[in-house]
Scaffold this motif. Sequence first.
Motif, PDB file in Angstrom:
ATOM      1  N   ALA A 200       0.833  -1.138   0.171  1.00 55.82           N
ATOM      2  CA  ALA A 200      -0.060  -0.023  -0.045  1.00 55.82           C
ATOM      3  C   ALA A 200       0.960   1.242   0.075  1.00 55.82           C
ATOM      4  N   VAL A 201       1.864   1.224   0.634  1.00 58.10           N
ATOM      5  CA  VAL A 201       2.748   2.296   1.028  1.00 58.10           C
ATOM      6  C   VAL A 201       3.325   2.608  -0.525  1.00 58.10           C
ATOM      7  N   ALA A 202       3.807   1.639  -1.215  1.00 63.00           N
ATOM      8  CA  ALA A 202       4.540   1.529  -2.476  1.00 63.00           C
ATOM      9  C   ALA A 202       3.673   2.370  -3.489  1.00 63.00           C
ATOM     10  N   VAL A 203       2.466   1.532  -3.485  1.00 65.75           N
ATOM     11  CA  VAL A 203       1.309   2.040  -4.371  1.00 65.75           C
ATOM     12  C   VAL A 203       1.118   3.666  -4.126  1.00 65.75           C
ATOM     13  N   ALA A 204       1.146   4.023  -3.090  1.00 63.27           N
ATOM     14  CA  ALA A 204       0.737   5.524  -2.437  1.00 63.27           C
ATOM     15  C   ALA A 204       1.802   6.352  -3.063  1.00 63.27           C
ATOM     16  N   ALA A 205       3.076   5.904  -2.693  1.00 66.23           N
ATOM     17  CA  ALA A 205       4.183   6.653  -3.095  1.00 66.23           C
ATOM     18  C   ALA A 205       4.233   6.750  -4.555  1.00 66.23           C
ATOM     19  N   LEU A 206       4.068   5.629  -5.334  1.00 68.19           N
ATOM     20  CA  LEU A 206       4.166   5.852  -6.857  1.00 68.19           C
ATOM     21  C   LEU A 206       3.158   6.843  -7.316  1.00 68.19           C
ATOM     22  N   LEU A 207       1.919   6.702  -6.747  1.00 65.38           N
ATOM     23  CA  LEU A 207       0.863   7.673  -7.128  1.00 65.38           C
ATOM     24  C   LEU A 207       1.363   9.107  -6.863  1.00 65.38           C
ATOM     25  N   VAL A 208       1.936   9.323  -5.776  1.00 59.67           N
ATOM     26  CA  VAL A 208       2.452  10.872  -5.267  1.00 59.67           C
ATOM     27  C   VAL A 208       3.411  11.251  -6.388  1.00 59.67           C
ATOM     28  N   LEU A 209       4.236  10.326  -6.517  1.00 58.12           N
ATOM     29  CA  LEU A 209       5.396  10.308  -7.572  1.00 58.12           C
ATOM     30  C   LEU A 209       4.834  10.847  -9.020  1.00 58.12           C
ATOM     31  N   ALA A 210       3.837   9.949  -9.514  1.00 56.93           N
ATOM     32  CA  ALA A 210       3.229  10.317 -10.699  1.00 56.93           C
ATOM     33  C   ALA A 210       2.603  11.690 -10.935  1.00 56.93           C
ATOM     34  N   ALA A 211       1.755  12.116  -9.634  1.00 60.45           N
ATOM     35  CA  ALA A 211       1.376  13.274  -9.424  1.00 60.45           C
ATOM     36  C   ALA A 211       2.469  14.533  -9.610  1.00 60.45           C
ATOM     37  N   LEU A 212       3.508  14.494  -8.840  1.00 55.28           N
ATOM     38  CA  LEU A 212       4.649  15.287  -8.886  1.00 55.28           C
ATOM     39  C   LEU A 212       5.163  15.538 -10.156  1.00 55.28           C
ATOM     40  N   LEU A 213       5.505  14.217 -10.840  1.00 54.67           N
ATOM     41  CA  LEU A 213       6.276  14.288 -11.983  1.00 54.67           C
ATOM     42  C   LEU A 213       5.502  14.429 -13.453  1.00 54.67           C
ATOM     43  N   ALA A 214       3.877  14.673 -13.164  1.00 59.10           N
ATOM     44  CA  ALA A 214       3.127  14.896 -14.172  1.00 59.10           C
ATOM     45  C   ALA A 214       3.697  15.617 -15.558  1.00 59.10           C
ATOM     46  N   PRO A 215       4.124  16.825 -15.080  1.00 57.84           N
ATOM     47  CA  PRO A 215       4.615  17.466 -16.248  1.00 57.84           C
ATOM     48  C   PRO A 215       5.672  16.865 -17.017  1.00 57.84           C
ATOM     49  N   VAL A 216       6.471  16.160 -16.364  1.00 56.99           N
ATOM     50  CA  VAL A 216       7.682  15.531 -17.031  1.00 56.99           C
ATOM     51  C   VAL A 216       7.102  14.154 -17.725  1.00 56.99           C
ATOM     52  N   LEU A 217       6.191  13.377 -17.061  1.00 59.63           N
ATOM     53  CA  LEU A 217       5.930  11.963 -17.608  1.00 59.63           C
ATOM     54  C   LEU A 217       4.936  12.184 -18.700  1.00 59.63           C
ATOM     55  N   ALA A 218       4.005  13.227 -18.525  1.00 64.81           N
ATOM     56  CA  ALA A 218       2.774  13.180 -19.464  1.00 64.81           C
ATOM     57  C   ALA A 218       3.410  13.582 -20.992  1.00 64.81           C
ATOM     58  N   PRO A 219       2.985  12.617 -22.025  1.00 68.20           N
ATOM     59  CA  PRO A 219       3.507  12.438 -23.371  1.00 68.20           C
ATOM     60  C   PRO A 219       2.584  13.741 -24.016  1.00 68.20           C
ATOM     61  N   TYR A 220       1.360  14.125 -23.540  1.00 68.71           N
ATOM     62  CA  TYR A 220       1.084  15.451 -24.317  1.00 68.71           C
ATOM     63  C   TYR A 220       0.145  16.282 -23.277  1.00 68.71           C
ATOM     64  N   ASP A 221      -0.335  17.640 -23.567  1.00 70.64           N
ATOM     65  CA  ASP A 221      -0.953  18.386 -23.081  1.00 70.64           C
ATOM     66  C   ASP A 221      -2.156  17.756 -22.520  1.00 70.64           C
ATOM     67  N   PRO A 222      -2.463  17.753 -21.372  1.00 70.02           N
ATOM     68  CA  PRO A 222      -3.571  17.053 -20.827  1.00 70.02           C
ATOM     69  C   PRO A 222      -5.059  17.862 -21.487  1.00 70.02           C
TER      70      PRO A 222
END
Lengths: 315, 296
Positions: free
Chosen positions: B37-59
């Motif tokens: 659960a902690v790992a999943v939560a951390a991944l989600l937080v990371l995804a949110a933080l890095l969204a501008p870097v990770l997202a391939p397109y403008d949302p």
Amino acid sequence: MQRFVIRRLGALAVTLLFSSFVIYGAMYLAPGTPESFLVQGRTVSPEVLASIRAQYGLDDPFLLRYWHWLTGVLTGNLGESLTTRQDVASLLASRIPTTAWLTAYAALLIVVFGVVAGVVAGLRGGLLDTAVLLGSSVGFAIPTFFAALLLMSVFSVTLGWFPVFGAGSGFSDRILHLTLPAVALALPAAAVVARITRTAVVEERDTEHVSVALARGVPWRTVARRHIVRNAMLPVTTIVGVNIAALVAGATVVEHAFTLDGVGALLINAVQQKDFAVVQAVALVLVAVFGVVNLVIDVLYAVIDPRVQLGGESA
Amino acid sequence: MKTAVSAPAARRSGGPAGRRRPGGGLSGRLGPLGVTAVAVAALLVLAALLAPVLAPYDPDIGSIVQRYLPPGPEHLLGTDQSGRDLLSRLLYGARTSLLGAAAVVVIAGVGGTLLALVATWFGGRVDAFVGRVLDLLFAFPNLLLAIIVVAVFGTGMAQATVALAMAYVPYTARVLRSVALRERRLPYVQAAELQGLSGVTVSGRHLLPNIAPQILTGAAINFGYAMIDLAALSFLGLGVQAPTADWGLMVSQGQDSLLQGYPQQSLLAGTCIVVAVAAFSVIGERLGGRAAGGRA
């Protein structure tokens, strides 16, 4: 018992009085004036504006307006909608059956599936127990609106077993229309109830009076029924009650998802259109129903467990 | 949420579990499910933080000719009814959804803690008054209270967040009040009071640190609820407004597409909510069991 009920009814009346003040006060404080909403952007002469203000009593002081509203509510006059000019009481009355059917159906599902699953899991243990535990964890995490869409997608769109929209008329048609909404509404609550029931049953199973009864040779079925389940039902009653009371507001989401013409849908529409006359009335009615349901649960609790102090402060 | 995880765990670093498995740290206390659960939560937080870097397109930008594309190399998860990239929208949606729930939890936590401390410190009439106000708020179903607040202040993410936080305050305040009250009666608090320390000092320095574990577990448990309720408000059209990417709103916007046979958007966004809520409620449950000295 009678005194207990009467005292609780009195407390409920006082709570409702204060709630009505809070609700009315909140709408009064909302930014934007009602008459600017009533003319809806059209340019009107100051005379017309003044006549509107007079018609709705908008120039009266707050407490006087509150008093007018409150006395109206007490005599069954909930005012009229600002958008449609319809009588709010009759508007509300036309919406109540759908919501009442939906919540009653969901409440039944919560009791039947939640409690039964919990009891079976607690008594049997093993694989079934694990399945119920897992199911309840997942069930709890699924928001009602998502459950609604999933059910709609599978059973209405793909399989075509149930209608997608509408509340239906007549008993069997209603049941058919409201099955998916009721399941969606009941799911998270049933998950919580199943889990609490299971814990209560497991705890009761490990008590000494159960071991003694078994050691004396009382058959397992009797012990399960009379010693375990009966005692375990106390915490279960509370949690079932809390969850059924919460359906009053939770139905809103499901009604929106299935476009049912219930009270909650009326409320959401009114909020979006800033139709405060309707918002006030619906909010007050929902608070009243919430209070009555909670009261019924407290009384039931006292009936089930005579140890509950009827005279004392109920915690 | 990092603090929520580490604080009560750190408090027990000297506990038997810690000694048995030196350096095992969190994993020993959370169990395999908790760690996941902690790992999943951390991944989600990371995804949110890095969204501008990770997202391939403008949302928010899509092309109408590319609507309802199935998952493929160009668009990994396909596109929605406006031809917007779903992966990008989910990543940005994580920001709105997690931030919103975090804001609700923080505001409700601060409000509830202040009310609880004020009520316990002054006691008597103040306590009774706070109790009455809370009783009044308890007369409203959670969601209804939030809807009324939105009705007054208008629709929008900020309004919905504040509305929900207000609906959560009574619960937080009631739980924390009982904890703080127990602490308040202990001799050391009375000793500090007799030494002439001010109410603010005693509450801040002695009461607050001692009820901190309960505040944090309450926050972790509430996080899941807040996320569901906030998504529900957005679903009802009262919270986050289009075209902002938000999981709750995406489920809602995907409803028409779903009925037309394109369920991706609703399914993906809904799954994100379910996973996030499950992860945070497992964490909250584990921490709650520990902080209460339970066996969870």
